[in-house]
Design a protein around this motif. Sequence first.
Motif, PDB file in Angstrom:
ATOM      1  N   PRO A 154       0.834  -1.202   0.000  1.00 34.59           N
ATOM      2  CA  PRO A 154       0.000   0.000   0.000  1.00 34.59           C
ATOM      3  C   PRO A 154       0.872   1.258   0.000  1.00 34.59           C
ATOM      4  N   ILE A 155       0.390   2.330  -0.649  1.00 31.20           N
ATOM      5  CA  ILE A 155       1.075   3.619  -0.582  1.00 31.20           C
ATOM      6  C   ILE A 155       0.168   4.572   0.179  1.00 31.20           C
ATOM      7  N   PHE A 156       0.700   5.162   1.261  1.00 28.62           N
ATOM      8  CA  PHE A 156      -0.127   6.017   2.111  1.00 28.62           C
ATOM      9  C   PHE A 156       0.134   7.483   1.821  1.00 28.62           C
ATOM     10  N   VAL A 157      -0.945   8.292   1.865  1.00 31.00           N
ATOM     11  CA  VAL A 157      -0.817   9.731   1.652  1.00 31.00           C
ATOM     12  C   VAL A 157       0.096  10.346   2.710  1.00 31.00           C
ATOM     13  N   GLU A 158      -0.155   9.965   3.987  1.00 33.37           N
ATOM     14  CA  GLU A 158       0.613  10.543   5.083  1.00 33.37           C
ATOM     15  C   GLU A 158       2.085  10.230   4.917  1.00 33.37           C
ATOM     16  N   GLY A 159       2.365   9.006   4.474  1.00 33.85           N
ATOM     17  CA  GLY A 159       3.751   8.590   4.283  1.00 33.85           C
ATOM     18  C   GLY A 159       4.430   9.420   3.210  1.00 33.85           C
ATOM     19  N   VAL A 160       3.687   9.633   2.103  1.00 32.54           N
ATOM     20  CA  VAL A 160       4.255  10.432   1.009  1.00 32.54           C
ATOM     21  C   VAL A 160       4.590  11.824   1.530  1.00 32.54           C
ATOM     22  N   GLU A 161       3.634  12.413   2.260  1.00 35.30           N
ATOM     23  CA  GLU A 161       3.865  13.766   2.767  1.00 35.30           C
ATOM     24  C   GLU A 161       5.007  13.803   3.772  1.00 35.30           C
ATOM     25  N   PHE A 162       5.049  12.791   4.649  1.00 36.34           N
ATOM     26  CA  PHE A 162       6.096  12.759   5.663  1.00 36.34           C
ATOM     27  C   PHE A 162       7.461  12.591   4.988  1.00 36.34           C
ATOM     28  N   GLY A 163       7.530  11.729   3.991  1.00 37.18           N
ATOM     29  CA  GLY A 163       8.781  11.536   3.240  1.00 37.18           C
ATOM     30  C   GLY A 163       9.235  12.840   2.617  1.00 37.18           C
ATOM     31  N   MET A 164       8.251  13.565   2.030  1.00 40.05           N
ATOM     32  CA  MET A 164       8.605  14.827   1.400  1.00 40.05           C
ATOM     33  C   MET A 164       9.067  15.843   2.433  1.00 40.05           C
ATOM     34  N   LEU A 165       8.445  15.813   3.617  1.00 36.01           N
ATOM     35  CA  LEU A 165       8.837  16.734   4.682  1.00 36.01           C
ATOM     36  C   LEU A 165      10.284  16.494   5.098  1.00 36.01           C
ATOM     37  N   ILE A 166      10.623  15.201   5.332  1.00 42.12           N
ATOM     38  CA  ILE A 166      11.994  14.896   5.756  1.00 42.12           C
ATOM     39  C   ILE A 166      12.964  15.326   4.670  1.00 42.12           C
ATOM     40  N   PHE A 167      12.593  15.009   3.442  1.00 42.56           N
ATOM     41  CA  PHE A 167      13.475  15.321   2.329  1.00 42.56           C
ATOM     42  C   PHE A 167      13.722  16.830   2.241  1.00 42.56           C
ATOM     43  N   SER A 168      12.659  17.620   2.321  1.00 38.37           N
ATOM     44  CA  SER A 168      12.838  19.073   2.164  1.00 38.37           C
ATOM     45  C   SER A 168      13.502  19.682   3.394  1.00 38.37           C
ATOM     46  N   ARG A 169      13.247  19.102   4.583  1.00 40.96           N
ATOM     47  CA  ARG A 169      13.916  19.601   5.775  1.00 40.96           C
ATOM     48  C   ARG A 169      15.430  19.409   5.660  1.00 40.96           C
ATOM     49  N   CYS A 170      15.834  18.231   5.181  1.00 39.10           N
ATOM     50  CA  CYS A 170      17.267  17.971   5.020  1.00 39.10           C
ATOM     51  C   CYS A 170      17.863  18.930   4.001  1.00 39.10           C
ATOM     52  N   LEU A 171      17.141  19.110   2.903  1.00 35.65           N
ATOM     53  CA  LEU A 171      17.589  20.018   1.849  1.00 35.65           C
ATOM     54  C   LEU A 171      17.888  21.392   2.432  1.00 35.65           C
ATOM     55  N   ALA A 172      16.952  21.900   3.217  1.00 30.45           N
ATOM     56  CA  ALA A 172      17.102  23.243   3.774  1.00 30.45           C
ATOM     57  C   ALA A 172      18.213  23.288   4.816  1.00 30.45           C
ATOM     58  N   ALA A 173      18.236  22.279   5.725  1.00 29.00           N
ATOM     59  CA  ALA A 173      19.211  22.308   6.818  1.00 29.00           C
ATOM     60  C   ALA A 173      20.631  22.187   6.289  1.00 29.00           C
ATOM     61  N   VAL A 174      20.835  21.294   5.318  1.00 32.31           N
ATOM     62  CA  VAL A 174      22.184  21.133   4.768  1.00 32.31           C
ATOM     63  C   VAL A 174      22.610  22.431   4.094  1.00 32.31           C
TER      64      VAL A 174
END
Lengths: 285, 261, 214
Positions: B101-121
């Motif tokens: 299954p692919i979950f909406v929340e998971g997609v959003e959470f994945g994107m959040l982590i990804f963009s947070r890392c992008l910004a912090a780095v």
Amino acid sequence: MNHVIETIDLCYTYPDGSKALENVNFAAGKGDKIAILGPNGAGKSTLLHHFNGLLMPTSGKVKVLGLDVSRANLDFVRQKVGLVFQNPDDQLFAPTVAQDIAFGPKNLRLSAKEIEERVKWAIEVMELQGLEHKSPHKLSQGQKKRVAIAGVLAMKPEIIALDEPTANLDPKTVNKILELLLKLNRELELTIIIATHDVDFVPLCTDKAYILNHGKVVAKGLLKEVFSNTETLRNVDLRLPRITHLFEILKVKDNLPVSNTLPLTIGEARREIHRLLGRKNLYSN
Amino acid sequence: MHSLDFDGLQASNSPLRRADARLKIVCTIAVILSILALTHWQTALAVFAACVFIALCCKVPLRPYFKSLLYPFYIITVISIIQPFTYGYTAIARTPVFSLPIFVEGVEFGMLIFSRCLAAVCVLVLLVQTTPIIEVMGALERFHVPSVLLDTALLMFRYIHVISEEAEAIHRAQQSRCGYSKSVGYLGKLRNYGTLFGMLLVRSYERAVAVGNAMLSRGYCGEMRLFTFESKPLPFREVLYGIILFSALALLLMVDWLLMG
Amino acid sequence: MHIMDGILSPLWSAIWFIIAAPFIMVGLARIAKKRRENPAYMSLLALMGATIFIVSVWHIPVPVTGSCSHPCGVALSAIIVGPFESVVLAFIALFIQLFLAHGGITALGANTVSMGIVGGFLGYSFYTVLRKVKAPLWAAAGIAGFIGDLMTYVATAGQIALSLHPEEPMLYWGLFSAGFLPTQVPLAILEFVLTATVVRYVTITKPEMLGGLK
């Protein structure tokens, strides 16, 4: 009591039992320029380390300015005798040139103003202007060497002992360092002690020499005397300076009427050639 | 070993380079902490965009930033990719192969982590590009970091270059006698690396004895600080910039919080 | 492979700093004590630290993943300078790596815990226990390297799981560990060979190094 450094029957045995120095009697007067010559592993560095109290004699004595070197007066001894190590990377450990030069004076607990003045002075003397805030790893080998000397000078020593000062340097840098050392010797009456096996360099900057082999002094005296004893030199794996060697060949093999005291430097050789050619007043320029 | 190029990252002509290191450190940490507290990938991306904008304005080249993203890329990818399949409750689709299954929340959470890392780095790279390590250590001294720690760190940093050159010299010497050619085999190569590092340690040990002697011979007795830095007062203008930045962060966090409602 | 900024929540960043702090303090106190006894100890520690740093950033080809990777060096460090001192060195190394744009400021605590404390102490205890039961030196050092490397990554995975999924940390710990496994197992084997060779080399050429520093 006019010796600034003196060793009396100095012996040193390494913890593993090997003998590094045996009955070394060494003496340097104020303003002397002395070479300690010897092959690799003769004990030159070990001897220098005694001058500065880094090593303590197994038996015998080391005197600095008349004082017996002991644990109690190490600070005094280390201020009076500056030691320049062979590899400047071993000596320059601060992040910038200025901080490294300030290291010694800071350990002498001088005031901030005094430290600053000394750093400035040492930088001027060693002609390091513009490099103050560079980090040591960005300097050339020659610059590193000059910073190493500056770091020692900033402690205002009366004696400066250099371990293989010409190692790994290009000819121009060697000349530069030579020039600076001679200037210090002239102007401040700094006693210079050089441990080396660079026999071509020795006549340029010193006038007395000790020859060390297997931890023993095998010859000592004025350079002229020491270098006239070619037998001893070769026995301890050293050689004559190139120019002296040339004149020895001219004298022994070609039977030219070369004087008994062979020339040690290019200047002396030039004079000798003019003498041989019968010209008298040509070497004024 | 080209990875040891501490100065390659430096942007020396940037106005940020001249700013006080203390202020830069405090601001960097504050911005990164704010990024960590974000709960929407949109706001995180906005911070990222702001960073890129600042970098462009202050003449900080972005190339090193994208290069430095490559290194942690693996770790971010693993984390972000696991999310859509495992995290959440609203399945929007299933994978064709294992029918995960692919979950909406998971997609959003994945994107959040990804963009947070992008910004912090990006923020960290901005600091690193405009502040030499020595200045940072000087600032840390002002923050009363224990001197044993700073002395050890500075001494270590100084010798990293020397030892790295030595390591390369040994490595070249091994290569020149075919130490890493195909015929040696992988295990053989590893053993040669082991010998290289062993040699390096032994040589460093000997060098350490020499360095210690050089320190003692200039009167070091272990009580005093090895290195000290000059300190300058913080210019008023830079304090002002700091205050503006902190207000902007507060605003950002508020926006992020409102988005939640 | 260290955690970078952006992954851990502010709370967990702080927690890992707090956990790392006592270890760093003990390490610093021990360093300060040895420095008082022998000022030249500073140069020994710093040069060993710098060397281990170089080892840990050296690119070594890993055949399985087809790329280069870095050894970890924590077990080696703990064996040579002692485990507490090694935590301090790891902390400094991580700090210096920031300037190569590796790792993260807020993740400094977490990375110190996974590398210096979990990896270092576990590696070191395996080494001491194996030496006590008279295992050969190369095996003790190698296993210490293997454990140190692997446990560092397992700990890293655990830290990420705890911060991102506090509701089900165990599940995600497993998932992340599995995700990192393909690259980490070959690396741990590499670390086994490296640590074993290095420690053997050092004991043969300079035996006083292993005893003299602690």
